[in-house]
Enzyme design. Structure first.
Site, PDB file in Angstrom:
ATOM      1  N   TYR A 192     -12.595  -3.438  -2.674  1.00 43.61           N
ATOM      2  CA  TYR A 192     -13.061  -3.280  -1.290  1.00 43.61           C
ATOM      3  C   TYR A 192     -14.592  -3.184  -1.239  1.00 43.61           C
ATOM      4  O   TYR A 192     -15.145  -2.453  -0.409  1.00 43.61           O
ATOM      5  CB  TYR A 192     -12.425  -2.043  -0.659  1.00 43.61           C
ATOM      6  CG  TYR A 192     -10.990  -2.230  -0.214  1.00 43.61           C
ATOM      7  CD1 TYR A 192     -10.545  -3.432   0.339  1.00 43.61           C
ATOM      8  CD2 TYR A 192     -10.063  -1.190  -0.314  1.00 43.61           C
ATOM      9  CE1 TYR A 192      -9.226  -3.607   0.760  1.00 43.61           C
ATOM     10  CE2 TYR A 192      -8.742  -1.354   0.123  1.00 43.61           C
ATOM     11  CZ  TYR A 192      -8.330  -2.556   0.654  1.00 43.61           C
ATOM     12  OH  TYR A 192      -7.030  -2.720   1.083  1.00 43.61           O
ATOM     13  N   HIS A 241      -1.956  -5.346   1.719  1.00 44.90           N
ATOM     14  CA  HIS A 241      -3.196  -6.096   1.532  1.00 44.90           C
ATOM     15  C   HIS A 241      -2.785  -7.524   1.236  1.00 44.90           C
ATOM     16  O   HIS A 241      -1.802  -7.748   0.534  1.00 44.90           O
ATOM     17  CB  HIS A 241      -4.003  -5.555   0.341  1.00 44.90           C
ATOM     18  CG  HIS A 241      -5.057  -6.532  -0.115  1.00 44.90           C
ATOM     19  ND1 HIS A 241      -6.275  -6.629   0.505  1.00 44.90           N
ATOM     20  CD2 HIS A 241      -5.035  -7.495  -1.078  1.00 44.90           C
ATOM     21  CE1 HIS A 241      -6.978  -7.606  -0.074  1.00 44.90           C
ATOM     22  NE2 HIS A 241      -6.245  -8.144  -1.042  1.00 44.90           N
ATOM     23  N   GLU A 243      -8.811 -11.836  -7.123  1.00 43.23           N
ATOM     24  CA  GLU A 243      -7.954 -10.651  -6.983  1.00 43.23           C
ATOM     25  C   GLU A 243      -6.761 -10.683  -7.936  1.00 43.23           C
ATOM     26  O   GLU A 243      -6.360  -9.643  -8.471  1.00 43.23           O
ATOM     27  CB  GLU A 243      -7.496 -10.521  -5.527  1.00 43.23           C
ATOM     28  CG  GLU A 243      -8.659 -10.174  -4.598  1.00 43.23           C
ATOM     29  CD  GLU A 243      -8.256  -9.938  -3.161  1.00 43.23           C
ATOM     30  OE1 GLU A 243      -9.081  -9.382  -2.413  1.00 43.23           O
ATOM     31  OE2 GLU A 243      -7.140 -10.309  -2.762  1.00 43.23           O
ATOM     32  N   LYS A 293       0.829  -1.201   0.000  1.00 48.70           N
ATOM     33  CA  LYS A 293       0.000   0.000   0.000  1.00 48.70           C
ATOM     34  C   LYS A 293       0.869   1.258   0.000  1.00 48.70           C
ATOM     35  O   LYS A 293       2.073   1.184   0.279  1.00 48.70           O
ATOM     36  CB  LYS A 293      -0.897  -0.025   1.244  1.00 48.70           C
ATOM     37  CG  LYS A 293      -1.888  -1.192   1.281  1.00 48.70           C
ATOM     38  CD  LYS A 293      -2.787  -1.094   2.512  1.00 48.70           C
ATOM     39  CE  LYS A 293      -3.824  -2.215   2.547  1.00 48.70           C
ATOM     40  NZ  LYS A 293      -4.784  -2.051   3.667  1.00 48.70           N
ATOM     41  N   ASN A 322      -1.873   0.215   7.083  1.00 43.84           N
ATOM     42  CA  ASN A 322      -1.338  -1.056   7.590  1.00 43.84           C
ATOM     43  C   ASN A 322      -0.480  -1.822   6.574  1.00 43.84           C
ATOM     44  O   ASN A 322      -0.412  -3.046   6.588  1.00 43.84           O
ATOM     45  CB  ASN A 322      -2.476  -1.914   8.159  1.00 43.84           C
ATOM     46  CG  ASN A 322      -3.529  -2.245   7.112  1.00 43.84           C
ATOM     47  OD1 ASN A 322      -3.411  -1.830   5.963  1.00 43.84           O
ATOM     48  ND2 ASN A 322      -4.535  -2.999   7.505  1.00 43.84           N
TER      49      ASN A 322
HETATM   50  N1  UDP Z   1      -9.952  -0.557   7.069  1.00 43.24           N
HETATM   51  C1  UDP Z   1     -10.050   0.619   7.828  1.00 43.24           C
HETATM   52  N2  UDP Z   1     -10.905   0.636   8.908  1.00 43.24           N
HETATM   53  C2  UDP Z   1     -11.639  -0.446   9.271  1.00 43.24           C
HETATM   54  C3  UDP Z   1     -11.571  -1.615   8.496  1.00 43.24           C
HETATM   55  C4  UDP Z   1     -10.696  -1.645   7.400  1.00 43.24           C
HETATM   56  O1  UDP Z   1      -9.376   1.610   7.549  1.00 43.24           O
HETATM   57  O2  UDP Z   1     -12.386  -0.354  10.275  1.00 43.24           O
HETATM   58  C5  UDP Z   1      -9.031  -0.601   5.905  1.00 43.24           C
HETATM   59  C6  UDP Z   1      -7.679  -1.231   6.260  1.00 43.24           C
HETATM   60  O3  UDP Z   1      -6.667  -0.591   5.498  1.00 43.24           O
HETATM   61  C7  UDP Z   1      -7.871  -2.670   5.815  1.00 43.24           C
HETATM   62  C8  UDP Z   1      -8.738  -2.483   4.566  1.00 43.24           C
HETATM   63  O4  UDP Z   1      -9.600  -1.388   4.880  1.00 43.24           O
HETATM   64  O5  UDP Z   1      -6.641  -3.308   5.534  1.00 43.24           O
HETATM   65  C9  UDP Z   1      -9.566  -3.704   4.188  1.00 43.24           C
HETATM   66  O6  UDP Z   1     -10.324  -4.126   5.282  1.00 43.24           O
HETATM   67  P1  UDP Z   1     -10.459  -5.678   5.661  1.00 43.24           P
HETATM   68  O7  UDP Z   1     -11.520  -5.765   6.728  1.00 43.24           O
HETATM   69  O8  UDP Z   1     -10.661  -6.468   4.438  1.00 43.24           O
HETATM   70  O9  UDP Z   1      -9.066  -6.004   6.383  1.00 43.24           O
HETATM   71  P2  UDP Z   1      -7.784  -6.829   5.878  1.00 43.24           P
HETATM   72  O10 UDP Z   1      -8.288  -8.014   5.095  1.00 43.24           O
HETATM   73  O11 UDP Z   1      -6.928  -5.890   5.051  1.00 43.24           O
HETATM   74  O12 UDP Z   1      -7.072  -7.242   7.143  1.00 43.24           O
HETATM   75 MG    MG Z   2      -9.631  -8.051   3.521  1.00 45.82          MG
END
Ligand code: UDP
Ligand code: MG
Length: 153
Positions: A49, A115, A126, A9, A112
């Site tokens: 997303y 992805h 994906e 990212k 974070n």
């Molecule tokens: N995200 C965020 N706030 C939240 C949940 C998700 O900013 O409360 C962002 C974060 O960067 C995350 C991405 O959206 O990595 C995708 O969310 P997901 O729940 O799929 O988490 P991941 O699979 O990346 O752990």
């Molecule tokens: Mg995810």
């Protein structure tokens, strides 16, 4: 053998963590079978997303993912999807286990670093979203015998 998608990212690109993160996957024994720098668009992000589309913070996630180009990486290995998810750590960097990428490099839920596809079915969708067939490579991993036993694959 499984393939999975990692996106480095803007938080990884801007903080100079690209080499560090890719190096972890390489050292683990995962094979890089595709890699390129791209700019994400609203259209792609709304697809990628889609599960967050109704969230109040969806706009800020999209803005964050467009703050710089990203690097998409396709990684191959036995159980690659689960291995890469574990190496990435849980979503919130403050709570992610030390030793994971997010646990070591992130203090944020949003910013974070990576992805990672969350299931084999998602990984397939994906990878197709970000790579054309000619951008994914099939080549021998010469260290194979030192990475797996011959009855593991
Ligand atoms: N995200 C965020 N706030 C939240 C949940 C998700 O900013 O409360 C962002 C974060 O960067 C995350 C991405 O959206 O990595 C995708 O969310 P997901 O729940 O799929 O988490 P991941 O699979 O990346 O752990
Ligand atoms: Mg995810």
């Amino acid at each position: 053998m499984q393939k999975t998608l990692v996106i480095l990212k803007p938080s990884a690109i801007q903080r100079g963590l690209v080499g560090e993160v890719i190096s972890r996957f390489e050292k683990k024994g995962l094979q890089i079978v595709g890699m390129k720098m791209i700019s994400l668009t609203d259209e792609v992000l709304e697809e990628h997303y889609a599960h967050l589309k109704e969230k109040p913070f969806f706009q800020r996630i999209k803005e964050s993912m467009k703050m710089s180009p990203v690097i998409v990486v396709a990684l191959k290995g036995i159980d690659a999807v689960e291995v890469v998810r574990k190496m990435s750590g849980t979503t919130n960097g403050r709570e992610a286990q030390p030793g994971t990428i997010r646990g070591d490099y992130s203090m944020s839920v949003q910013e974070n670093i990576v992805h990672a596809s969350d299931s084999p079915a998602t990984a397939e969708i994906e990878l197709e979203r970000f790579f054309s067939p000619t951008e994914l490579f099939d080549y021998p991993q010469l260290m194979h015998v030192h990475i797996y036993a011959n009855d593991e694959y």
